[in-house]
Design a protein around this motif. Structure first.
Motif, PDB file in Angstrom:
ATOM      1  N   GLN A 197      65.655  87.136  39.580  1.00 27.28           N
ATOM      2  CA  GLN A 197      66.864  87.947  39.779  1.00 27.28           C
ATOM      3  C   GLN A 197      66.554  89.176  40.631  1.00 27.28           C
ATOM      4  OE1 GLN A 197      67.820  88.185  35.415  1.00 27.28           O
ATOM      5  NE2 GLN A 197      69.925  87.836  36.118  1.00 27.28           N
ATOM      6  N   MET A 198      65.417  89.816  40.358  1.00 24.01           N
ATOM      7  CA  MET A 198      65.034  91.000  41.119  1.00 24.01           C
ATOM      8  C   MET A 198      64.759  90.648  42.577  1.00 24.01           C
ATOM      9  SD  MET A 198      62.512  92.749  38.279  1.00 24.01           S
ATOM     10  CE  MET A 198      63.041  92.819  36.562  1.00 24.01           C
ATOM     11  N   GLN A 199      64.101  89.523  42.798  1.00 20.58           N
ATOM     12  CA  GLN A 199      63.813  89.095  44.173  1.00 20.58           C
ATOM     13  C   GLN A 199      65.094  88.817  44.954  1.00 20.58           C
ATOM     14  OE1 GLN A 199      61.300  85.781  43.128  1.00 20.58           O
ATOM     15  NE2 GLN A 199      59.408  86.905  43.582  1.00 20.58           N
ATOM     16  N   GLN A 200      66.120  88.385  44.241  1.00 22.01           N
ATOM     17  CA  GLN A 200      67.389  88.071  44.892  1.00 22.01           C
ATOM     18  C   GLN A 200      68.308  89.283  45.017  1.00 22.01           C
ATOM     19  OE1 GLN A 200      68.767  84.841  42.405  1.00 22.01           O
ATOM     20  NE2 GLN A 200      67.616  83.292  43.551  1.00 22.01           N
ATOM     21  N   ALA A 201      67.863  90.430  44.486  1.00 22.97           N
ATOM     22  CA  ALA A 201      68.630  91.679  44.598  1.00 22.97           C
ATOM     23  C   ALA A 201      67.721  92.776  45.134  1.00 22.97           C
ATOM     24  CB  ALA A 201      69.197  92.071  43.230  1.00 22.97           C
ATOM     25  N   PRO A 202      67.253  92.625  46.385  1.00 25.58           N
ATOM     26  CA  PRO A 202      66.262  93.570  46.923  1.00 25.58           C
ATOM     27  C   PRO A 202      66.836  94.962  47.139  1.00 25.58           C
ATOM     28  CG  PRO A 202      67.057  92.117  48.641  1.00 25.58           C
ATOM     29  CD  PRO A 202      67.630  91.595  47.357  1.00 25.58           C
ATOM     30  N   ASN A 203      65.938  95.929  47.115  1.00 24.42           N
ATOM     31  CA  ASN A 203      66.297  97.324  47.372  1.00 24.42           C
ATOM     32  C   ASN A 203      65.114  97.970  48.079  1.00 24.42           C
ATOM     33  OD1 ASN A 203      66.196 100.365  46.476  1.00 24.42           O
ATOM     34  ND2 ASN A 203      68.333  99.732  46.275  1.00 24.42           N
ATOM     35  N   PRO A 204      65.336  98.787  49.072  1.00 19.48           N
ATOM     36  CA  PRO A 204      64.214  99.351  49.844  1.00 19.48           C
ATOM     37  C   PRO A 204      63.292 100.257  49.035  1.00 19.48           C
ATOM     38  CG  PRO A 204      66.307 100.329  50.505  1.00 19.48           C
ATOM     39  CD  PRO A 204      66.640  99.162  49.654  1.00 19.48           C
ATOM     40  N   GLN A 205      63.759 100.767  47.894  1.00 18.11           N
ATOM     41  CA  GLN A 205      62.904 101.638  47.080  1.00 18.11           C
ATOM     42  C   GLN A 205      62.266 100.922  45.890  1.00 18.11           C
ATOM     43  OE1 GLN A 205      65.915 105.268  47.618  1.00 18.11           O
ATOM     44  NE2 GLN A 205      64.243 105.786  46.237  1.00 18.11           N
ATOM     45  N   LEU A 206      62.550  99.643  45.739  1.00 12.35           N
ATOM     46  CA  LEU A 206      62.030  98.872  44.609  1.00 12.35           C
ATOM     47  C   LEU A 206      61.293  97.639  45.113  1.00 12.35           C
ATOM     48  CD1 LEU A 206      65.176  98.895  42.288  1.00 12.35           C
ATOM     49  CD2 LEU A 206      63.279 100.536  42.279  1.00 12.35           C
ATOM     50  N   ARG A 207      60.160  97.338  44.499  1.00 11.77           N
ATOM     51  CA  ARG A 207      59.417  96.123  44.810  1.00 11.77           C
ATOM     52  C   ARG A 207      58.990  95.459  43.503  1.00 11.77           C
ATOM     53  NH1 ARG A 207      55.408  98.031  49.826  1.00 11.77           N
ATOM     54  NH2 ARG A 207      57.096  98.506  51.299  1.00 11.77           N
ATOM     55  N   ILE A 208      59.180  94.159  43.409  1.00 14.08           N
ATOM     56  CA  ILE A 208      58.730  93.422  42.238  1.00 14.08           C
ATOM     57  C   ILE A 208      57.444  92.691  42.611  1.00 14.08           C
ATOM     58  CG2 ILE A 208      60.330  91.508  42.782  1.00 14.08           C
ATOM     59  CD1 ILE A 208      58.950  92.568  39.301  1.00 14.08           C
ATOM     60  N   GLN A 209      56.395  92.907  41.818  1.00  6.56           N
ATOM     61  CA  GLN A 209      55.072  92.378  42.141  1.00  6.56           C
ATOM     62  C   GLN A 209      54.652  91.199  41.273  1.00  6.56           C
ATOM     63  OE1 GLN A 209      55.158  94.411  45.039  1.00  6.56           O
ATOM     64  NE2 GLN A 209      52.944  94.222  44.822  1.00  6.56           N
ATOM     65  N   GLY A 210      54.952  91.280  39.940  1.00  4.08           N
ATOM     66  CA  GLY A 210      54.462  90.196  39.112  1.00  4.08           C
ATOM     67  C   GLY A 210      54.630  90.401  37.630  1.00  4.08           C
ATOM     68  N   VAL A 211      53.699  89.798  36.876  1.00  8.16           N
ATOM     69  CA  VAL A 211      53.756  89.686  35.420  1.00  8.16           C
ATOM     70  C   VAL A 211      52.629  90.507  34.807  1.00  8.16           C
ATOM     71  CG1 VAL A 211      53.499  88.068  33.488  1.00  8.16           C
ATOM     72  CG2 VAL A 211      54.789  87.392  35.530  1.00  8.16           C
ATOM     73  N   LYS A 212      52.914  91.120  33.656  1.00  4.72           N
ATOM     74  CA  LYS A 212      51.915  91.920  32.944  1.00  4.72           C
ATOM     75  C   LYS A 212      51.894  91.537  31.475  1.00  4.72           C
ATOM     76  CE  LYS A 212      50.647  95.750  30.447  1.00  4.72           C
ATOM     77  NZ  LYS A 212      51.051  97.136  30.400  1.00  4.72           N
ATOM     78  N   LEU A 213      50.699  91.553  30.861  1.00  5.70           N
ATOM     79  CA  LEU A 213      50.610  91.374  29.414  1.00  5.70           C
ATOM     80  C   LEU A 213      49.571  92.316  28.825  1.00  5.70           C
ATOM     81  CD1 LEU A 213      47.833  89.638  28.626  1.00  5.70           C
ATOM     82  CD2 LEU A 213      49.196  87.724  29.424  1.00  5.70           C
TER      83      LEU A 213
END
Length: 420
Positions: A197-213
């Motif tokens: 969902q985040m990848q399909q709603a891009p924003n120039p100030q936000l970047r989605i990188q991955g998964v954390k545990l």
């Protein structure tokens, strides 16, 4: 001395939580469990009927044992109370809270790691208006601390939408790259769906990188996973995940072309993840690994890292909080491998610095102070310019910079405009 840092970067934080904690009930000045009698409780300290607070640390008390529910039951006999420890890995509860959570009769007042997180997840959610307020507080804290760029390890889809809206209205004064936390192996599907969902709603100030545990706990709670027992203890900490499940999530994450971040504080937790990453890479699945905190790391583990695409994210400010009691809890052979930023640098392992806010204050100055003071106390000096470890790797991501002296942030510019 005057410094200038382009795109000053906090490489590990929990962005929304920083504002939430700042707006909430602070427990950092408790000198003993009995001091809860003097807390000034306000209506906004509640989530639903729950009284919520953050910041107690038994290592700062004269009697440094973990508290039990007795004093909380005395002061708050009918109100469920959940007070999170300063490291965010334990919570102190009263009997009313234990009853709400259906805890066993032998509950002794403190929950750790997985049980702690599960308890927090039962609380009523904050409203959209509250979260917007937390975000506004957070960005002011990070900007004041000198940062224009942060790496958030706790992103969610609703938070992404809210921050996107703030950005579109020119209300967001920070750039955020993000990871989504996976709580257990069955949670991976939800996490990957949110990331899409985040990848399909891009924003120039936000970047989605991955998964954390979260693989292990913390040194202060004695739940970080060590290769040897804690001093005066029959425990070496604990893992929050089955290692086979971690391997599955790591492989699935890399196969999706995403980055994989793991909370690893104890030396054995770090070692197990590095071995696992080598096994997956040898099988032909390659990806980028982020090791969060690595407060203790053995030399042989560093050698195993070299063929990997790995970055270590450390928080020198943790040294300021922890060094006074580390000798009381760590065996000498592990103590000498703590806060090993220089060993990582010498071995050419990519390294970035952050704050772990809200666990510590978001502060460039505090990290610089920690690097200086730790050297005076006998830890190996970082033989490099500390500034480079606080610069975002993408110099083109906005025209932003921070000006500071040895002890003070002078000004922060975001997209060329002054913020302070």
């Amino acid at each position: 001395m005057f410094f200038k840092i382009q795109n000053a970067f906090d490489s590990h934080c929990h962005f929304l939580a920083a504002g939430q904690v700042a707006a909430g009930l602070s427990l950092k000045n408790l000198n003993a469990p009995q001091d809860v009698k003097h807390l000034k409780i306000q209506p906004h300290h509640f989530q639903g009927k729950w009284l919520v607070g953050f910041g107690w640390d038994q290592n700062q008390w004269e009697q440094s044992q973990f508290p039990n529910q007795t004093i909380l039951d005395e002061v708050f006999p009918n109100t469920p109370v959940i007070f999170s420890r300063a490291d965010g890995h334990a919570s102190w509860l009263n009997s009313a809270a234990a009853a709400e959570l259906n805890l066993k009769a032998d509950f002794n007042g403190v929950l750790f790691d997985n049980q702690h997180i599960e308890a927090l997840m039962t609380l009523p959610p904050f409203t959209t208006a509250q979260n917007k307020n937390f975000a506004e507080i957070s960005q002011k804290l990070f900007n004041k601390g000198g940062f224009t760029h942060v790496r958030d390890l706790s992103m969610t889809w609703p938070t992404w939408l809210m921050l996107s809206q703030m950005s579109e209205k020119n209300e967001l004064t920070i750039c955020i790259e993000s990871f989504v936390t996976v709580e257990n192996a069955n949670d991976l599907f939800r996490v990957l769906a949110e990331i899409k969902q985040m990848q399909q709603a891009p924003n120039p100030q936000l970047r989605i990188q991955g998964v954390k545990l979260f693989l292990d706990g913390s040194l202060g709670s004695k739940t970080a996973y060590l290769s040897k027992n804690y001093l005066e203890s029959d425990s070496n900490g604990q893992l929050s995940w089955d290692l086979n499940d971690v391997k599955h999530v790591m492989m699935q994450t890399w196969q999706q072309g995403l980055e994989f971040a793991v909370h690893t504080i104890g030396d054995e937790a770090v070692h197990q993840v590095v071995k696992m990453a080598r096994e997956i890479s040898a099988a032909g699945v390659l990806g980028r690994l982020h090791l969060e905190h690595v407060q203790i790391i053995r030399p042989e583990t560093i050698q195993l890292m070299k063929p990997l695409h790995v970055t270590c994210h450390m928080q020198p400010c943790h040294w300021l909080s922890d060094h006074s009691w580390l000798k009381k809890v760590l065996p000498p052979e592990l103590l000498q491998n703590s806060f090993s930023w220089e060993a990582l640098r010498k071995n050419k392992i990519p390294l970035q610095f952050g704050s772990d806010s809200p666990i510590e204050a978001a502060s460039l100055v505090d990290n610089k102070k920690a690097l200086v003071e730790s050297t005076k106390a006998g830890w190996p000096a970082l033989n490099d310019n500390w500034i480079k470890y606080h610069q975002h790797p993408d110099a083109s991501w906005t025209k932003s910079w921070t000006e500071l002296s040895d002890e003070k942030i002078q000004q922060v510019y975001f997209k060329g405009e002054p913020l302070l």
